[in-house]
Write a protein that holds these residues in place. Sequence first.
Motif, PDB file in Angstrom:
ATOM      1  N   GLY A 152      16.924  26.004 -10.057  1.00 29.34           N
ATOM      2  CA  GLY A 152      18.286  25.675  -9.659  1.00 29.34           C
ATOM      3  C   GLY A 152      18.445  25.151  -8.253  1.00 29.34           C
ATOM      4  N   GLY A 153      17.369  24.822  -7.594  1.00 33.78           N
ATOM      5  CA  GLY A 153      17.479  24.190  -6.285  1.00 33.78           C
ATOM      6  C   GLY A 153      17.590  25.171  -5.140  1.00 33.78           C
ATOM      7  N   LEU A 154      17.791  24.622  -3.944  1.00 32.18           N
ATOM      8  CA  LEU A 154      17.797  25.425  -2.725  1.00 32.18           C
ATOM      9  C   LEU A 154      18.799  26.574  -2.828  1.00 32.18           C
ATOM     10  CD1 LEU A 154      16.772  25.700   0.206  1.00 32.18           C
ATOM     11  CD2 LEU A 154      18.789  24.421   0.900  1.00 32.18           C
ATOM     12  N   GLY A 155      18.354  27.776  -2.487  1.00 30.39           N
ATOM     13  CA  GLY A 155      19.239  28.932  -2.534  1.00 30.39           C
ATOM     14  C   GLY A 155      19.098  29.729  -3.816  1.00 30.39           C
ATOM     15  N   TYR A 156      18.526  29.139  -4.842  1.00 35.98           N
ATOM     16  CA  TYR A 156      18.376  29.853  -6.111  1.00 35.98           C
ATOM     17  C   TYR A 156      16.921  30.153  -6.436  1.00 35.98           C
ATOM     18  CZ  TYR A 156      23.222  28.684  -6.788  1.00 35.98           C
ATOM     19  OH  TYR A 156      24.572  28.594  -6.631  1.00 35.98           O
ATOM     20  N   ASN A 157      16.020  29.620  -5.618  1.00 36.03           N
ATOM     21  CA  ASN A 157      14.609  29.798  -5.943  1.00 36.03           C
ATOM     22  C   ASN A 157      14.163  31.201  -5.557  1.00 36.03           C
ATOM     23  OD1 ASN A 157      15.292  28.553  -3.397  1.00 36.03           O
ATOM     24  ND2 ASN A 157      13.128  28.749  -2.901  1.00 36.03           N
ATOM     25  N   PRO A 158      13.630  31.971  -6.505  1.00 37.63           N
ATOM     26  CA  PRO A 158      13.198  33.327  -6.175  1.00 37.63           C
ATOM     27  C   PRO A 158      11.908  33.343  -5.359  1.00 37.63           C
ATOM     28  CG  PRO A 158      12.776  32.875  -8.475  1.00 37.63           C
ATOM     29  CD  PRO A 158      13.512  31.696  -7.936  1.00 37.63           C
ATOM     30  N   PHE A 159      11.111  32.269  -5.457  1.00 31.73           N
ATOM     31  CA  PHE A 159       9.831  32.250  -4.750  1.00 31.73           C
ATOM     32  C   PHE A 159       9.831  31.169  -3.684  1.00 31.73           C
ATOM     33  CE2 PHE A 159       8.978  33.628  -9.090  1.00 31.73           C
ATOM     34  CZ  PHE A 159       8.510  34.891  -8.820  1.00 31.73           C
ATOM     35  N   ASN A 160       9.127  31.448  -2.621  1.00 29.24           N
ATOM     36  CA  ASN A 160       9.004  30.472  -1.554  1.00 29.24           C
ATOM     37  C   ASN A 160       8.262  29.223  -2.077  1.00 29.24           C
ATOM     38  OD1 ASN A 160       7.766  29.037   0.652  1.00 29.24           O
ATOM     39  ND2 ASN A 160       8.437  30.721   1.941  1.00 29.24           N
ATOM     40  N   PRO A 161       8.930  28.058  -2.095  1.00 34.70           N
ATOM     41  CA  PRO A 161       8.326  26.882  -2.740  1.00 34.70           C
ATOM     42  C   PRO A 161       6.986  26.485  -2.127  1.00 34.70           C
ATOM     43  CG  PRO A 161      10.630  26.469  -2.258  1.00 34.70           C
ATOM     44  CD  PRO A 161      10.289  27.774  -1.610  1.00 34.70           C
ATOM     45  N   ALA A 162       6.882  26.505  -0.802  1.00 33.40           N
ATOM     46  CA  ALA A 162       5.627  26.091  -0.177  1.00 33.40           C
ATOM     47  C   ALA A 162       4.487  27.005  -0.613  1.00 33.40           C
ATOM     48  CB  ALA A 162       5.762  26.110   1.342  1.00 33.40           C
ATOM     49  N   MET A 163       4.786  28.304  -0.731  1.00 31.80           N
ATOM     50  CA  MET A 163       3.731  29.247  -1.109  1.00 31.80           C
ATOM     51  C   MET A 163       3.375  29.119  -2.592  1.00 31.80           C
ATOM     52  SD  MET A 163       2.604  30.723   1.542  1.00 31.80           S
ATOM     53  CE  MET A 163       2.810  29.157   2.382  1.00 31.80           C
ATOM     54  N   VAL A 164       4.356  28.798  -3.436  1.00 29.62           N
ATOM     55  CA  VAL A 164       4.030  28.541  -4.849  1.00 29.62           C
ATOM     56  C   VAL A 164       3.092  27.350  -4.933  1.00 29.62           C
ATOM     57  CG1 VAL A 164       4.936  27.800  -7.067  1.00 29.62           C
ATOM     58  CG2 VAL A 164       6.134  29.553  -5.784  1.00 29.62           C
ATOM     59  N   GLY A 165       3.433  26.285  -4.185  1.00 31.43           N
ATOM     60  CA  GLY A 165       2.566  25.105  -4.181  1.00 31.43           C
ATOM     61  C   GLY A 165       1.162  25.473  -3.738  1.00 31.43           C
ATOM     62  N   TYR A 166       1.080  26.276  -2.691  1.00 32.90           N
ATOM     63  CA  TYR A 166      -0.220  26.646  -2.147  1.00 32.90           C
ATOM     64  C   TYR A 166      -1.029  27.448  -3.161  1.00 32.90           C
ATOM     65  CZ  TYR A 166      -3.719  28.530   1.003  1.00 32.90           C
ATOM     66  OH  TYR A 166      -4.910  28.866   1.573  1.00 32.90           O
ATOM     67  N   VAL A 167      -0.371  28.418  -3.806  1.00 28.14           N
ATOM     68  CA  VAL A 167      -1.101  29.280  -4.743  1.00 28.14           C
ATOM     69  C   VAL A 167      -1.526  28.504  -5.990  1.00 28.14           C
ATOM     70  CG1 VAL A 167      -0.804  31.216  -6.315  1.00 28.14           C
ATOM     71  CG2 VAL A 167      -0.239  31.486  -3.927  1.00 28.14           C
ATOM     72  N   VAL A 168      -0.649  27.636  -6.479  1.00 27.05           N
ATOM     73  CA  VAL A 168      -1.035  26.793  -7.620  1.00 27.05           C
ATOM     74  C   VAL A 168      -2.303  26.025  -7.272  1.00 27.05           C
ATOM     75  CG1 VAL A 168      -0.397  24.715  -8.901  1.00 27.05           C
ATOM     76  CG2 VAL A 168       1.244  26.559  -8.661  1.00 27.05           C
ATOM     77  N   LEU A 169      -2.336  25.445  -6.078  1.00 24.77           N
ATOM     78  CA  LEU A 169      -3.517  24.684  -5.670  1.00 24.77           C
ATOM     79  C   LEU A 169      -4.726  25.593  -5.498  1.00 24.77           C
ATOM     80  CD1 LEU A 169      -2.036  22.217  -3.064  1.00 24.77           C
ATOM     81  CD2 LEU A 169      -2.696  21.756  -5.404  1.00 24.77           C
TER      82      LEU A 169
END
Lengths: 345, 219, 237
Positions: free
Chosen positions: A114-131
């Motif tokens: 749902g975009g900024l303010g609704y994300n339960p997880f820190n987006p940068a860290m999700v990106g990092y962990v996926v990688l």
Amino acid sequence: MALLRVTSPHAHGPMSTPRVMQQVLLATLPGIAVLTHFFGFGTLVNIVWGGLLAVAFEALALKLRGRELGIYLRDCSALVTAVLLGIAMPPYSPWWLIGVGMASAILLAKHLYGGLGYNPFNPAMVGYVVLLISFPVQMTSWEAPRGIGEVPGLLDALRACFTPGAFDGVTAATPLDVLKQNNSLLVDNLWASQPVFGRWGGLGWEWANIAFLAGGAWLLYRRIFTWHAPLAFLAVLALMAALFYDGGSSASGGSPLFHLLSGATMFGAFFIVTDPVTSAVSVRGRLVYGALAGLLVYLIRVWGNYPDAVAFAVLIMNFAAPFIDHYTQPRTYGHRKPQRSGGDE
Amino acid sequence: MLGQSISRNSLLLGVFAVITTLLIAGTYLLTRDRIAAAQRQAEEKALLEIVPDERHDNNMLDDTLAIPPGELGLKQPRSAYIARRGRQAAAVILPVTAPDGYSGAIDLIVGVNRDGTVAGVRVLNHRETPGLGDKVDLNKSDWVLGFDGRSLDDPSVERWAVKKDGGAFDQFTGATITPRAVVTATRGALEYARTRHGELFADGPDTATQPAPADSGAH
Amino acid sequence: MAAADYRELSLNGLWKNNPAIVQLLGLCPLLAVTGSVVNALGLAAATTLVLLCSNTAVSLIRNVVSDAVRLPVFVMIIAAAVTCIELLMQAFTYELYQILGIFLPLITTNCVILGRADAYASKNPLPLAMCDGLMMGLGFGIILVLLGALRELLGTGALFANMDLLFGPAAADWKVVLVEDYQAFLLAILPPGAFIFTGLLIAGKNLIDRQIKRRQDARKAQPVKGAKRVRVTGTIS
């Protein structure tokens, strides 16, 4: 995550979202400068290429969701995510690796929720962990810092990003890695035999950590966030390190100073743990949130499956943030705490 | 009325219990032999990869030697399998546990030829990091094949280590601890085979009358 | 028992009331064994077979068993069917049996099976009950295989690896390498990938449903010639 309705009085700050984001971006500059000095232009290329992609993905997601582009793009939140992820990724990452990371961060972690303010997880860290779990080899090979290897120039950095394979850098295990790989030497011997350790927390790493600490201190001074979460985070990490450090053998986890100044500690403490969207809200909540994140960082660093742990720790705590908020909700002024077993507090 | 319905229902349940049990028993009886055969085949598969059929004429599953815990890093008693050609032992497949993987112990089998060379190494069980340490698994990478034909003289004992530690064996990209653990465990197995050579490679019982499956019902 | 009944049953099992992505039943095996096509196909086949057997048996005995004992009887039937199929898989596809491990016996606890037995098969005649079992099983199985294919493809760059586990040695070379030198996207075959891709499949299904609905609404909303306005709000322009 907007699960908790905080009661009045609500503080109103003069700062809008874009202003806050811009100041956060500004505060990362010393850290980026130090990283660039020690590891070359790789981090900058990560950030610029990642930033372009992040804004493009953000625009794409907004368009698909039928939102107005202008307002949402101007809040700079995608740019902040890109900068944070770009810093966290190893320099000289290939273009596609950065692309997968940005797509996971912006599309998966942010807009699917749902975009900024609704994300339960820190987006940068999700990106990092996926990688990290998908491409562990690329994500754990860091360029050797200045002083050990020759640092590549800007052109090499661009080549490394856009024609991967053609570039063959000198990689060296990070200090956290080296410490983990050794358990038979005395720490002093290890320090003496491995130049990557530098003085306290690793060559280059210690200065990068100090620079991120400086940036964080400035943000504190600007009241972008409060001291509770970062301080609790650092204090518990240091405490754990002190408890389990036996002073000598490299089988133990390393000294408190080492843990404070190595890996992503300061970066995590001031730029990740303080994320207003995904962390706990109340003052007590932020203390608990930071402390548990610090505890997890130590546990995963020393006994876990991957070398550094800030991203994993933060994501696990993101999960717990609504729960922490539930139990640390501040009392409304003039109301008493519901009596449970007679005791108050 | 109530009693009637209770007894009718119990009878019904009983009938269904009997029918379903019969069904399962029948299937069991029909598949029993096949399952036993499939089980043996699966157990033998890893052994045969190390010592193929043309190198031995006995049934390795039946020709075993108990290895007590404590030896070869083992936590539980396990069996070594012996491949024979006639009476002579051609190779021994040793169970080995490397206690120092990145995340816990790694279970291996190491085949050692009579002349002290490695017949093959396979990882049976591990919890190494996907994409990094799990390359010791033959499904992920053929790194373990690099041991084939090596012995304690090739390279010399002190060079039985990963390159990072000054040894002769490549670690793979991104991991040091896992290959180090496997190299050390393999060296341990070779040393064990050297010191216990007489015991491990002793001639088998006289099987002039066809190498029929031995009666040592170790399984 | 018109053909329409069967069409409705098929549509229900395969799409509208799909056990995996609409009813969200049996998620545990769905997430656990879909790392590759062969694993997914093995469990899909086993589950479908169990559903077919249990629905058939339950429908056959529906007039004999009283309400009071119907659930224990159904459970016995399902457990027997699962055990038999487990034994058969052990005999004929031993390695696959080992890979699927605990998830084979756990088919017994898959809510889809008891659910269909009680909700449908115990109230309907044999052919319809069989059709329902088959279609529900297929609906579950298709999602399982789709997820397996998606994850195997992204995670390894190839499809249909190790099909010999299920189809015998002849199938050993069915593996199709779609991308040479693929940089494996490990997340897809690791457990988190199962959750993410299941979520995406559900989202995809909802998206298609919404498109269909929008198109239907658009067709319905076409103004009928000569219709009168009954009530008007706002200004008439």
